[in-house]
Motif scaffolding. Sequence first.
Motif, PDB file in Angstrom:
ATOM      1  N   TRP A  16       9.979  13.436  24.449  1.00 13.25           N
ATOM      2  CA  TRP A  16      11.393  13.114  24.283  1.00 13.25           C
ATOM      3  C   TRP A  16      12.112  14.229  23.515  1.00 13.25           C
ATOM      4  O   TRP A  16      13.319  14.416  23.664  1.00 13.25           O
ATOM      5  N   TYR A  17      11.346  14.936  22.708  1.00 10.01           N
ATOM      6  CA  TYR A  17      11.930  15.934  21.809  1.00 10.01           C
ATOM      7  C   TYR A  17      10.842  16.951  21.511  1.00 10.01           C
ATOM      8  O   TYR A  17       9.657  16.598  21.433  1.00 10.01           O
ATOM      9  N   ALA A  18      11.248  18.213  21.345  1.00 10.06           N
ATOM     10  CA  ALA A  18      10.253  19.252  21.092  1.00 10.06           C
ATOM     11  C   ALA A  18      10.740  20.195  19.998  1.00 10.06           C
ATOM     12  O   ALA A  18      11.930  20.537  19.930  1.00 10.06           O
TER      13      ALA A  18
ATOM     14  N   THR B  84      10.992   6.346  17.097  1.00 11.31           N
ATOM     15  CA  THR B  84       9.852   5.466  16.836  1.00 11.31           C
ATOM     16  C   THR B  84       9.033   5.233  18.097  1.00 11.31           C
ATOM     17  O   THR B  84       9.543   4.763  19.126  1.00 11.31           O
ATOM     18  N   GLY B  85       7.744   5.594  18.039  1.00 10.77           N
ATOM     19  CA  GLY B  85       6.839   5.386  19.158  1.00 10.77           C
ATOM     20  C   GLY B  85       7.029   6.338  20.324  1.00 10.77           C
ATOM     21  O   GLY B  85       6.319   6.226  21.334  1.00 10.77           O
ATOM     22  N   ARG B  86       7.946   7.274  20.212  1.00 11.15           N
ATOM     23  CA  ARG B  86       8.208   8.202  21.312  1.00 11.15           C
ATOM     24  C   ARG B  86       7.549   9.553  21.027  1.00 11.15           C
ATOM     25  O   ARG B  86       7.494   9.999  19.882  1.00 11.15           O
ATOM     26  N   ARG B  87       7.100  10.192  22.081  1.00  9.13           N
ATOM     27  CA  ARG B  87       6.344  11.438  21.917  1.00  9.13           C
ATOM     28  C   ARG B  87       7.254  12.594  21.511  1.00  9.13           C
ATOM     29  O   ARG B  87       8.272  12.867  22.148  1.00  9.13           O
TER      30      ARG B  87
ATOM     31  N   ALA C 168      10.217   9.088  10.786  1.00 11.75           N
ATOM     32  CA  ALA C 168      10.973   8.484  11.891  1.00 11.75           C
ATOM     33  C   ALA C 168      10.082   7.680  12.818  1.00 11.75           C
ATOM     34  O   ALA C 168      10.580   7.031  13.747  1.00 11.75           O
ATOM     35  N   GLY C 169       8.767   7.707  12.596  1.00 16.18           N
ATOM     36  CA  GLY C 169       7.844   6.921  13.426  1.00 16.18           C
ATOM     37  C   GLY C 169       7.480   7.562  14.741  1.00 16.18           C
ATOM     38  O   GLY C 169       6.968   6.887  15.646  1.00 16.18           O
ATOM     39  N   ALA C 170       7.719   8.871  14.881  1.00 13.81           N
ATOM     40  CA  ALA C 170       7.432   9.547  16.144  1.00 13.81           C
ATOM     41  C   ALA C 170       5.929   9.639  16.407  1.00 13.81           C
ATOM     42  O   ALA C 170       5.119   9.693  15.476  1.00 13.81           O
ATOM     43  N   ASP C 171       5.582   9.675  17.675  1.00  9.36           N
ATOM     44  CA  ASP C 171       4.204   9.924  18.117  1.00  9.36           C
ATOM     45  C   ASP C 171       4.082  11.446  18.281  1.00  9.36           C
ATOM     46  O   ASP C 171       4.515  12.004  19.291  1.00  9.36           O
ATOM     47  N   ILE C 172       3.514  12.095  17.288  1.00  9.06           N
ATOM     48  CA  ILE C 172       3.591  13.557  17.197  1.00  9.06           C
ATOM     49  C   ILE C 172       2.352  14.210  17.799  1.00  9.06           C
ATOM     50  O   ILE C 172       1.218  13.936  17.386  1.00  9.06           O
ATOM     51  N   PHE C 173       2.602  15.098  18.744  1.00  7.37           N
ATOM     52  CA  PHE C 173       1.576  15.838  19.487  1.00  7.37           C
ATOM     53  C   PHE C 173       1.744  17.299  19.066  1.00  7.37           C
ATOM     54  O   PHE C 173       2.679  17.964  19.493  1.00  7.37           O
ATOM     55  N   LEU C 174       0.876  17.797  18.180  1.00  2.89           N
ATOM     56  CA  LEU C 174       1.004  19.155  17.658  1.00  2.89           C
ATOM     57  C   LEU C 174      -0.025  20.075  18.296  1.00  2.89           C
ATOM     58  O   LEU C 174      -1.220  19.751  18.336  1.00  2.89           O
TER      59      LEU C 174
END
Length: 413
Positions: free
Chosen positions: A77-79, A14-17, A37-43
């Motif tokens: 945080w995750y890719a 949540t809130g994490r890139r 999951a509330g992720a901050d998604i950078f595509l």
Amino acid sequence: MAEHPAYPVGLRLTGRRVVVLGGGQVAQRRLPALIAAGADIFLVSPEVTPSVEAMADAGEITWHQRPYQEGDLADAWYALIATGDTEANTRASAEAERNRVWCVRSDDADEATAWTPATGHSEGVTVAVLTTDARGRDPRHTAAIRDAVVEGLRDGTLVAPHHRTRTPGVALVGGGPGDPDLITVRGRRLLAEADVVIADRLGPRDLLAELPPHVEVIDAAKIPYGRFMAQEAINNALIEHAKQGKSVVRLKGGDPYVFGRGMEELQALAEVGIPCTVVPGISSSISVPSAAGIPVTHRGVAHEFTVVSGHVAPDDERSLVDWPSLARLTGTLVILMGVDKIGKIAETLVAHGKPADTPVALVQEGTTAAQRRVDATLATVAETVRTEDVKPPAVIVIGEVVKVGPTVGAPRK
């Protein structure tokens, strides 16, 4: 690394890139869970599928319409690396390694630092199945295990007892038209968790045999005080058992709110402060005709269908049905609980303008092994019911849709 099993963990994003490289089918499948999951998604991707583009248009993800560039994984945080360019995937994977970003790589699991498990969900529980090592990875086997566990939790065949105190209450569960496979997933799960089941005669009886021995099953048809007091007695039974701290399921045929008195039971529970969950069911008014090969609507034949109760005759002062108006409709008329009144109903419809040769089908014990279909017309239906010995429960369908199916009177398969 392949000599050691993967370490399972749940990421709180949540809130994490989260960086997703690629906008194809892999990204399309993975993005909904990341969004949930509330992720901050950078595509990052030059092109994306229409579904991924819709996610970007809705503001669920941020889409950068270009190829991968060095530095895209900064602050991630995750890719998820899922482009069609192997060289770009390799460079991105190396960047993730340098920056200590856990990275899933769709084209080469051996080079990834994380693997995506096969996941499923059931009432607040996430089931994740992960292959233990890279040498024996078999995604189809992993998915099959996931599906088996989730299906078992949903349909009640895999029961996981609650070890924390459950909130007592009542669930009004629509059991569908009779076939035990036609109860909803949620309904079957609640049934498997019940302490007490108060069952209607028309509910899916076969499911009761699957209940654990400790579950008390009460036949609603045999609750005392006589016919007039039956509903009040059912209400009292629901209240009594719920007040004892038990989880109670009121198992009804069809849908609780389609001639099922579900609202009466909910109101009685609400008056004494007992929480109640309503689980919709498949109504026999639609499902039984369907099982007998009859669509209640069909292009060019019927643009509407009307469902009415036939438990009182048209000339009965208690009837709330506007039969003259129904006779003027050109669509399909579905009658429940009307077998013993069908003669008077047909007579009334014809008297108010419905053609006497209008097709009629009676489907007895619909969706069960005893299902049978008997066809007639408004002019002949009363006599047909007598000669064919049609018994309740039966759904009556009146209208031209009766003749639409390829094989009139086809047996249930």
